[in-house]
Motif scaffolding. Sequence first.
Motif, short mmCIF file in Angstrom:
data_model
loop_
_atom_site.label_atom_id
_atom_site.label_comp_id
_atom_site.label_asym_id
_atom_site.label_seq_id
_atom_site.Cartn_x
_atom_site.Cartn_y
_atom_site.Cartn_z
N LEU A 199 1.00 -1.31 0.17
CA LEU A 199 0.15 -0.01 -0.04
C LEU A 199 0.86 1.29 -0.04
CD1 LEU A 199 -2.88 -0.98 2.59
CD2 LEU A 199 -2.94 -1.47 0.19
N ALA A 200 1.23 1.78 -1.07
CA ALA A 200 1.94 2.90 -1.33
C ALA A 200 1.25 4.24 -1.48
CB ALA A 200 3.18 2.88 -2.75
N GLY A 201 1.75 5.29 -0.76
CA GLY A 201 0.99 6.57 -0.96
C GLY A 201 1.48 7.38 0.21
N PRO A 202 0.90 8.70 0.24
CA PRO A 202 1.41 9.66 1.23
C PRO A 202 1.02 8.86 2.77
CG PRO A 202 0.12 10.68 -0.45
CD PRO A 202 0.01 9.21 -0.80
N THR A 203 2.07 9.14 3.54
CA THR A 203 1.62 8.52 4.94
C THR A 203 1.73 10.04 5.97
OG1 THR A 203 2.87 6.81 4.63
CG2 THR A 203 2.96 7.44 6.74
N PRO A 204 0.59 10.00 6.65
CA PRO A 204 0.67 11.19 7.69
C PRO A 204 1.74 10.81 8.74
CG PRO A 204 -1.18 9.28 8.11
CD PRO A 204 -0.46 8.99 6.79
N ARG A 205 2.17 12.16 9.14
CA ARG A 205 3.18 11.98 9.97
C ARG A 205 2.81 13.22 11.30
NH1 ARG A 205 6.90 8.45 8.54
NH2 ARG A 205 7.08 8.29 6.22
N ALA A 206 1.70 13.53 11.23
CA ALA A 206 0.92 14.25 12.36
C ALA A 206 0.05 13.51 12.99
CB ALA A 206 0.67 15.62 12.05
N ALA A 207 -0.52 13.57 14.23
CA ALA A 207 -1.43 13.00 14.98
C ALA A 207 -2.71 13.08 14.50
CB ALA A 207 -1.32 13.17 16.47
N HIS A 208 -2.94 14.51 13.96
CA HIS A 208 -4.32 15.16 13.68
C HIS A 208 -4.67 14.52 12.22
CE1 HIS A 208 -1.68 18.29 11.70
NE2 HIS A 208 -2.88 18.15 10.91
N VAL A 209 -3.77 13.91 11.23
CA VAL A 209 -4.04 13.65 10.16
C VAL A 209 -4.35 11.96 10.01
CG1 VAL A 209 -2.96 13.51 7.86
CG2 VAL A 209 -2.54 15.32 9.02
N ALA A 210 -5.38 11.65 9.32
CA ALA A 210 -5.81 10.15 9.50
C ALA A 210 -5.21 9.69 8.33
CB ALA A 210 -7.28 10.41 9.38
N SER A 211 -4.86 8.13 8.71
CA SER A 211 -4.29 7.56 7.49
C SER A 211 -5.49 6.86 6.77
CB SER A 211 -3.46 6.51 8.12
OG SER A 211 -2.93 5.49 7.07
N TRP A 212 -4.99 6.71 5.10
CA TRP A 212 -6.21 6.11 4.51
C TRP A 212 -5.90 4.68 4.37
CZ3 TRP A 212 -3.79 3.06 0.71
CH2 TRP A 212 -2.35 3.49 0.24
N ARG A 213 -4.93 4.31 4.96
CA ARG A 213 -4.68 2.87 4.85
C ARG A 213 -5.64 1.70 5.80
NH1 ARG A 213 0.67 4.98 4.69
NH2 ARG A 213 1.55 4.45 2.48
N PRO A 214 -6.22 2.14 6.79
CA PRO A 214 -7.36 1.31 7.37
C PRO A 214 -8.41 1.05 6.53
CG PRO A 214 -6.29 2.88 9.00
CD PRO A 214 -5.69 3.13 7.65
N ALA A 215 -9.01 2.15 5.79
CA ALA A 215 -10.04 2.01 4.84
C ALA A 215 -9.65 0.98 3.96
CB ALA A 215 -10.58 3.33 4.33
N ALA A 216 -8.37 1.12 3.22
CA ALA A 216 -7.92 0.20 2.36
C ALA A 216 -7.87 -1.33 2.81
CB ALA A 216 -6.70 0.62 1.75
N LEU A 217 -7.33 -1.38 3.97
CA LEU A 217 -7.49 -2.88 4.54
C LEU A 217 -8.85 -3.38 4.73
CD1 LEU A 217 -4.53 -2.33 7.35
CD2 LEU A 217 -4.48 -3.72 5.16
N LYS A 218 -9.87 -2.51 5.06
CA LYS A 218 -11.12 -2.98 5.13
C LYS A 218 -11.61 -3.49 3.92
CE LYS A 218 -15.65 -1.47 6.98
NZ LYS A 218 -16.38 -1.60 5.65
N LEU A 219 -11.61 -2.64 2.82
CA LEU A 219 -11.84 -3.01 1.72
C LEU A 219 -11.33 -4.28 1.22
CD1 LEU A 219 -11.96 0.53 -0.10
CD2 LEU A 219 -13.98 -0.91 0.35
N ILE A 220 -9.92 -4.58 1.23
CA ILE A 220 -9.30 -5.87 0.87
C ILE A 220 -9.75 -6.74 1.53
CG2 ILE A 220 -6.89 -6.96 0.76
CD1 ILE A 220 -5.65 -4.07 0.28
N ARG A 221 -10.08 -6.78 2.77
CA ARG A 221 -10.67 -7.85 3.49
C ARG A 221 -12.19 -8.36 2.98
NH1 ARG A 221 -7.94 -5.14 8.14
NH2 ARG A 221 -6.36 -6.30 9.11
N GLU A 222 -12.88 -7.20 2.72
CA GLU A 222 -14.12 -7.58 2.17
C GLU A 222 -14.11 -8.23 0.80
OE1 GLU A 222 -16.43 -3.75 4.49
OE2 GLU A 222 -15.74 -3.80 2.15
N ARG A 223 -13.14 -7.67 -0.04
CA ARG A 223 -13.17 -8.37 -1.34
C ARG A 223 -12.35 -9.36 -2.08
NH1 ARG A 223 -15.05 -2.81 -4.40
NH2 ARG A 223 -16.08 -1.79 -2.53
N TRP A 224 -11.04 -9.53 -1.12
CA TRP A 224 -10.27 -10.57 -1.38
C TRP A 224 -11.02 -12.03 -1.11
CZ3 TRP A 224 -6.34 -12.19 -3.85
CH2 TRP A 224 -5.52 -13.51 -3.48
#
Length: 386
Positions: free
Chosen positions: A23-48
């Motif tokens: 999962l490549a892409g911008p990574t948050p470096r501050a606590a107030h910025v949410a990562s997009w990767r949990p949503a990606a993992l949820k979709l992968i679990r649903e669709r794999w």
Amino acid sequence: MTEIVVVNSPDEAPREWDASVFLAGPTPRAAHVASWRPAALKLIRERWRGPGRLVVFVPEPADGRSWPAHRVQRDWELRNLDRSDRVLFWIPRDPRDLPGLTTNDEWGWLKDSGRAVLGTPPDAPQVRYQRAYALGHDVPVRDTLAATIDTVLDALGTGAARADGELDIPLNVWRTRAFADWYAAQRAAGNTLLGGRIVWVWRHGAQTWLWAAHVRIAIAAEAGRVKDNEVVLGRPDVAAVVLYRRAEPVAASTVVLVREFRSAARTEDGFVREVPGGGGYTAEDGCAEVGQETGLVLVPERLRPHGSRQLAATLAAHHAHVWSAELTEAELARLRDVPGPHGVAGDGERTEVEITTYGELLRDGRVDWSTLGMLAAVLAVGEDQR
């Protein structure tokens, strides 16, 4: 059994899997910025749907863990980007909070790997270059995270079971017949693939056609020795047909060549001369190449087999499968009357027929050693060996 294994930085990956995605892409470096990767993992679990084990590399520490040292993080990312079957680039760029500067570099060296899938929101800033390049070079481009994930999972298909050093060979190379044939030969010799890296691929559309692998091989016949300083070049095998008319002495035998400009030529005039041939494995493939490159129509029943061998065994893994056909004087006359141009123009191929003798080719430098060897296999044998 279907299984998804998430590997966060800097954790070690399992020693076997069927498919992998980074999962490549911008990574948050501050606590107030949410990562997009949990949503990606949820979709992968649903669709794999598998079957088998899917490993998902996430270049962020697991919840509650601190970031590793920079060098550790960098090495982890480079190692797993290299061997992932697909690299999912999701770039929801925000110049302030998710600038994606490292992502730009990763995209730069992976965009032509045959493994990249690019997704960006339609309104993301500063992604026009990435999207334009991808659309022009057969890299899938999607507008939503869900669609990007679906494209990645479709490309993985059912994957392929691999373990240990085999994990360093991504699916786009692993699935090629060229790799399968090379690897089968290594295993038959008792050798072990300890690991490696695909350093380059050349694609026709979305299909990997040519690849270069830097490999580490444990050599069974030389106990304790590991060879790790060479690159293996792989491409589809070649079907080649020697067209000739025998004479005595053998050096006077007539030989049909095709002349073609090839960029790698080191001949005096920049052209190569070789027997008719091209990508293929069968007598039918050989007949098709003869027709395309000389205009002569042959049926497979006319061809005599001579087996297959490598052409440049210190570098390239592919074989030439060689056949021969002795021509009539009438067929030679037709070739002389219509020497060309022939070839498949849509593939950049333009060939001309040249007719010479085996003896002339022995004396001059018009053909390479591989071509000369094919001619020798057909012509320089006694009657009892034919």
